[in-house]
Write a protein that holds these residues in place. Structure first.
Motif, PDB file in Angstrom:
ATOM      1  N   GLY A 144     -31.334   0.116 -44.695  1.00  0.00           N
ATOM      2  CA  GLY A 144     -30.044  -0.862 -44.950  1.00  0.00           C
ATOM      3  C   GLY A 144     -30.454  -2.316 -44.639  1.00  0.00           C
ATOM      4  O   GLY A 144     -29.541  -3.281 -45.384  1.00  0.00           O
ATOM      5  N   HIS A 145     -30.793  -2.938 -43.828  1.00  0.00           N
ATOM      6  CA  HIS A 145     -31.069  -3.908 -43.384  1.00  0.00           C
ATOM      7  C   HIS A 145     -32.621  -4.379 -43.750  1.00  0.00           C
ATOM      8  O   HIS A 145     -32.781  -5.584 -44.318  1.00  0.00           O
ATOM      9  CB  HIS A 145     -30.956  -4.173 -41.806  1.00  0.00           C
ATOM     10  CG  HIS A 145     -29.677  -3.873 -41.228  1.00  0.00           C
ATOM     11  ND1 HIS A 145     -28.821  -4.829 -40.750  1.00  0.00           N
ATOM     12  CD2 HIS A 145     -28.983  -2.721 -41.453  1.00  0.00           C
ATOM     13  CE1 HIS A 145     -27.876  -4.231 -40.502  1.00  0.00           C
ATOM     14  NE2 HIS A 145     -27.661  -2.830 -40.738  1.00  0.00           N
ATOM     15  N   LEU A 146     -33.607  -3.585 -43.610  1.00  0.00           N
ATOM     16  CA  LEU A 146     -35.041  -3.860 -44.070  1.00  0.00           C
ATOM     17  C   LEU A 146     -35.281  -4.266 -45.348  1.00  0.00           C
ATOM     18  O   LEU A 146     -35.777  -5.125 -45.641  1.00  0.00           O
ATOM     19  CB  LEU A 146     -35.797  -2.834 -43.208  1.00  0.00           C
ATOM     20  CG  LEU A 146     -37.327  -2.951 -43.343  1.00  0.00           C
ATOM     21  CD1 LEU A 146     -37.748  -4.113 -42.608  1.00  0.00           C
ATOM     22  CD2 LEU A 146     -38.038  -1.622 -43.233  1.00  0.00           C
ATOM     23  N   GLN A 184     -32.524   0.740 -30.985  1.00  0.00           N
ATOM     24  CA  GLN A 184     -33.696  -0.325 -31.472  1.00  0.00           C
ATOM     25  C   GLN A 184     -32.951  -1.659 -31.472  1.00  0.00           C
ATOM     26  O   GLN A 184     -33.564  -2.629 -31.504  1.00  0.00           O
ATOM     27  CB  GLN A 184     -34.190   0.280 -32.809  1.00  0.00           C
ATOM     28  CG  GLN A 184     -35.132  -0.716 -33.532  1.00  0.00           C
ATOM     29  CD  GLN A 184     -36.605  -0.380 -32.997  1.00  0.00           C
ATOM     30  OE1 GLN A 184     -36.763  -0.140 -31.750  1.00  0.00           O
ATOM     31  NE2 GLN A 184     -37.474  -0.469 -33.948  1.00  0.00           N
ATOM     32  N   ARG A 185     -31.862  -1.392 -32.385  1.00  0.00           N
ATOM     33  CA  ARG A 185     -31.065  -2.900 -32.478  1.00  0.00           C
ATOM     34  C   ARG A 185     -30.747  -3.406 -31.199  1.00  0.00           C
ATOM     35  O   ARG A 185     -30.822  -4.801 -31.055  1.00  0.00           O
ATOM     36  CB  ARG A 185     -29.628  -2.461 -33.242  1.00  0.00           C
ATOM     37  CG  ARG A 185     -28.782  -3.144 -33.675  1.00  0.00           C
ATOM     38  CD  ARG A 185     -27.840  -2.922 -34.258  1.00  0.00           C
ATOM     39  NE  ARG A 185     -27.929  -2.177 -35.554  1.00  0.00           N
ATOM     40  CZ  ARG A 185     -27.156  -2.078 -36.546  1.00  0.00           C
ATOM     41  NH1 ARG A 185     -26.000  -2.605 -36.342  1.00  0.00           N
ATOM     42  NH2 ARG A 185     -27.358  -1.551 -37.767  1.00  0.00           N
ATOM     43  N   GLU A 186     -30.342  -2.685 -30.231  1.00  0.00           N
ATOM     44  CA  GLU A 186     -30.062  -3.124 -28.895  1.00  0.00           C
ATOM     45  C   GLU A 186     -31.372  -3.779 -28.239  1.00  0.00           C
ATOM     46  O   GLU A 186     -31.241  -4.946 -27.534  1.00  0.00           O
ATOM     47  CB  GLU A 186     -29.552  -2.048 -27.901  1.00  0.00           C
ATOM     48  CG  GLU A 186     -27.868  -2.012 -27.592  1.00  0.00           C
ATOM     49  CD  GLU A 186     -27.400  -3.499 -27.463  1.00  0.00           C
ATOM     50  OE1 GLU A 186     -27.014  -4.185 -28.375  1.00  0.00           O
ATOM     51  OE2 GLU A 186     -27.606  -3.810 -26.264  1.00  0.00           O
ATOM     52  N   ALA A 202     -27.000   1.256 -23.038  1.00  0.00           N
ATOM     53  CA  ALA A 202     -26.770   0.965 -24.623  1.00  0.00           C
ATOM     54  C   ALA A 202     -25.870   1.619 -24.854  1.00  0.00           C
ATOM     55  O   ALA A 202     -25.175   1.651 -26.126  1.00  0.00           O
ATOM     56  CB  ALA A 202     -28.033   1.233 -25.380  1.00  0.00           C
ATOM     57  N   LYS A 203     -25.400   2.662 -24.009  1.00  0.00           N
ATOM     58  CA  LYS A 203     -23.845   3.369 -24.649  1.00  0.00           C
ATOM     59  C   LYS A 203     -24.208   4.149 -25.695  1.00  0.00           C
ATOM     60  O   LYS A 203     -23.003   4.263 -26.436  1.00  0.00           O
ATOM     61  CB  LYS A 203     -22.772   2.525 -24.229  1.00  0.00           C
ATOM     62  CG  LYS A 203     -22.243   2.083 -22.944  1.00  0.00           C
ATOM     63  CD  LYS A 203     -21.032   1.489 -23.391  1.00  0.00           C
ATOM     64  CE  LYS A 203     -20.635   0.549 -21.721  1.00  0.00           C
ATOM     65  NZ  LYS A 203     -19.457  -0.205 -21.982  1.00  0.00           N
ATOM     66  N   SER A 204     -25.177   4.561 -25.877  1.00  0.00           N
ATOM     67  CA  SER A 204     -25.454   5.202 -27.228  1.00  0.00           C
ATOM     68  C   SER A 204     -26.820   6.248 -27.361  1.00  0.00           C
ATOM     69  O   SER A 204     -27.667   5.611 -26.767  1.00  0.00           O
ATOM     70  CB  SER A 204     -25.417   4.161 -28.517  1.00  0.00           C
ATOM     71  OG  SER A 204     -25.624   5.054 -29.616  1.00  0.00           O
TER      72      SER A 204
HETATM   73  N1  UDP Z   1     -23.039   2.824 -32.919  1.00  0.00           N
HETATM   74  C1  UDP Z   1     -23.218   3.552 -31.824  1.00  0.00           C
HETATM   75  N2  UDP Z   1     -22.508   3.399 -30.543  1.00  0.00           N
HETATM   76  C2  UDP Z   1     -21.790   2.286 -30.691  1.00  0.00           C
HETATM   77  C3  UDP Z   1     -21.845   1.353 -31.988  1.00  0.00           C
HETATM   78  C4  UDP Z   1     -22.507   1.675 -32.922  1.00  0.00           C
HETATM   79  O1  UDP Z   1     -23.998   4.663 -31.971  1.00  0.00           O
HETATM   80  O2  UDP Z   1     -21.044   2.140 -29.964  1.00  0.00           O
HETATM   81  C5  UDP Z   1     -24.061   3.288 -34.071  1.00  0.00           C
HETATM   82  C6  UDP Z   1     -23.332   4.071 -35.063  1.00  0.00           C
HETATM   83  O3  UDP Z   1     -24.220   5.035 -35.618  1.00  0.00           O
HETATM   84  C7  UDP Z   1     -22.821   3.228 -36.253  1.00  0.00           C
HETATM   85  C8  UDP Z   1     -23.991   2.214 -36.526  1.00  0.00           C
HETATM   86  O4  UDP Z   1     -24.316   2.029 -34.881  1.00  0.00           O
HETATM   87  O5  UDP Z   1     -22.660   3.892 -37.229  1.00  0.00           O
HETATM   88  C9  UDP Z   1     -23.336   0.894 -36.702  1.00  0.00           C
HETATM   89  O6  UDP Z   1     -23.530   0.949 -37.910  1.00  0.00           O
HETATM   90  P1  UDP Z   1     -22.936   0.131 -39.314  1.00  0.00           P
HETATM   91  O7  UDP Z   1     -22.955   1.120 -40.388  1.00  0.00           O
HETATM   92  O8  UDP Z   1     -21.212  -0.091 -38.703  1.00  0.00           O
HETATM   93  O9  UDP Z   1     -23.375  -1.394 -39.224  1.00  0.00           O
HETATM   94  P2  UDP Z   1     -24.611  -1.527 -40.256  1.00  0.00           P
HETATM   95  O10 UDP Z   1     -25.960  -0.860 -39.634  1.00  0.00           O
HETATM   96  O11 UDP Z   1     -24.356  -1.023 -41.694  1.00  0.00           O
HETATM   97  O12 UDP Z   1     -24.769  -2.942 -40.064  1.00  0.00           O
END
Ligand code: UDP
Ligand code: UDP
Length: 450
Positions: free
Chosen positions: A2-4, A72-74, A63-65
């Motif tokens: 959804g970003h790529l 990956q994002r973190e 990363a608390k997740s």
């Molecule tokens: N997430 C998580 N823990 C957190 C914050 C976010 O696991 O404390 C994950 C979770 O899967 C969530 C996603 O990060 O659905 C953020 O996605 P979102 O759809 O809100 O953002 P997008 O990817 O659309 O920018």
């Protein structure tokens, strides 16, 4: 994805406008779908430079997740400070840096120190951007102190006001790392040079006006509506069974069902969806997903759906459990409706192809997107279905709503409205359309800097 996907579509548009483009990529990617898309993109555009950005490892406990996409994002956020030498090494030097909405705070200091104009590419709706841009204000404090009830509306000047029940549930948890990052990024957003959004004026005029005339946030940089970014040839992999099957179906008769690239549904809900599709009496093309990451998918369709449901489905629709070329499917004349999680890219692809939607938001920004879908006339949204994990929606109800979208009296109005949105979408990105002109003007600004 959804970003790529929108980033690579934007890169393709910039190439078509004669820009010299470099794309920074991460290896390894989380999903197969990502790595395949990246390699198809670079095969199609050999003139684009690929620079590999090595990441520092992230300890999942900090990363608390345990969500691999989030980790990956973190990792990208935490490694971003290493970008400075890479970005300053380009020859000729860069004119602009375009980065994802989750990289705002790490990249602002870098683009500032290099005097490099920096633009956020916000890969969601303008309506969601209004929420994002407002989050450093009292609205955020009220959210985190729990002063809002779910039945309240936020005091943000977008029309109609955003109900608290629509905001991403993680925002309501002040301890979530997600809420903390969004607030931090929202504070920094004023220091960027602009925000690019994959939307178009006809679809989100009110939100775009409120963002651009300072009502959402004073001092916000210009917001550029550059969408819908057009699907590109490089996205098409092997043309498999869905397209062949669609070729044999009558025009407008098929409902396409998919919940995006990273939303897995529970076994129970999957079977209810199956029963709902059969009950609807409509033809269907359904993409089943049981794991968040495609590499983890193990069971075959028989195991997931069970023998009885497999039997019922025979001859009524096509069910697959693999990646499909969604934009090609939505553009196929046999497809008349889309049951979707209303991820923003899916919504924009439906808009581009003028296909009516039944929105079933699962998490994140998807309820806010569903509001846009509903307001624009592009589709329906059943609020009582809640967020994805909240309730198991019964097949009977799903079947009724699909029938309503595809066959009821009101469905013809919906079809006409969706077709109109599609026409406007094409106009926006067509020659001299609003979005096309906006992108050209932006490129001109970069040329003027040079
Ligand atoms: N997430 C998580 N823990 C957190 C914050 C976010 O696991 O404390 C994950 C979770 O899967 C969530 C996603 O990060 O659905 C953020 O996605 P979102 O759809 O809100 O953002 P997008 O990817 O659309 O920018
Ligand atoms: N997509 C696809 N085939 C699939 C699943 C998803 O082509 O089998 C694409 C879809 O067309 C869209 C993107 O993946 O471009 C998903 O983005 P969206 O914002 O809709 O949802 P997300 O996956 O981020 O939840």
């Amino acid at each position: 994805m959804g970003h790529l996907t929108p980033f690579l579509r934007l890169a393709a548009s910039l190439v078509h406008q004669k820009c010299r483009v470099t794309v920074l990529t991460i290896h390894p990617s989380v999903s197969h779908a990502e790595s395949q898309l990246i390699s198809r993109f670079f095969s199609a555009f050999p003139q684009v430079t690929q620079k590999h950005f090595p990441l520092l490892p992230v300890d999942p406990s900090t990363a608390k997740s345990d969500d691999p996409f989030w980790l990956q994002r973190e990792a990208i956020r935490r490694s971003a400070y290493l970008l400075s030498p890479l970005l300053s090494s380009f020859s000729p030097p860069l004119s602009a840096l375009i980065y994802d909405k989750f990289l705002v705070s790490p990249l602002i200091p870098i683009s500032t120190s290099l005097s490099l104009p920096g633009y956020i590419f916000f890969t969601s709706s303008a309506r969601m951007c209004s929420l994002f841009a407002s989050l450093s204000t009292t609205v955020a404090d009220k959210i985190s102190s729990g002063s809002y009830h779910l039945s309240d509306h936020l005091e943000i000047p977008v029309i109609p006001p955003i109900p608290v029940s629509s905001i991403p549930p993680l925002f309501l948890n002040p301890n979530s790392i997600f809420a903390t990052i969004f607030k931090e990024d929202s504070r920094e957003v004023l220091k960027s040079n602009g925000i690019l959004i994959n939307t178009f004026e006809m679809l989100e005029q009110d939100s775009l006006d409120a963002l651009n005339d300072g009502r959402v946030r004073k001092g916000l940089p210009p917001v550029y509506a550059i969408g819908p970014l057009e699907p590109c040839e490089f996205e098409n992999g092997e043309r498999g069974s869905p397209l062949k099957w669609l070729n044999d179906q009558p025009a407008g008769s098929v409902v396409y069902v998919s919940f995006g690239s990273r939303t897995a549904r529970s076994m129970e809900q999957i079977r209810e969806i199956g029963h709902g599709l059969v009950r609807s009496g409509c033809r269907f093309l359904w993409v089943v997903k049981t794991k968040e990451v495609d590499r983890d998918e193990e069971e075959d369709l028989h195991e997931v759906l069970g023998h009885e449901l497999m039997q019922k489905i025979q001859g009524k629709g096509l069910v697959v459990k693999h990646w499909v070329d969604q934009s090609e499917i939505l553009g196929h004349k046999a497809v008349g409706g889309f049951l979707s999680h209303s991820g923003w890219n899916s919504s924009m692809e439906a808009a581009y192809h003028g296909v009516r939607m039944l929105a079933w938001p699962q998490h994140g920004d998807q309820k806010i997107n569903a509001e846009v879908v509903e307001m624009s006339g592009l589709g329906l949204w059943v609020r009582s279905w809640g967020w994805g994990q909240e309730v198991v929606v019964k097949g009977e109800e799903i079947g009724e709503k699909i029938k309503e979208m595809m066959e009821s009296e009101s469905s013809s109005l919906l079809r006409v409205q969706a077709a109109r949105v599609g026409e406007e979408a094409r106009k926006a990105v067509g020659v001299c359309g609003n979005s096309e002109t906006t992108l050209k003007e932006l490129i001109q600004e970069w040329n003027d800097i040079d």
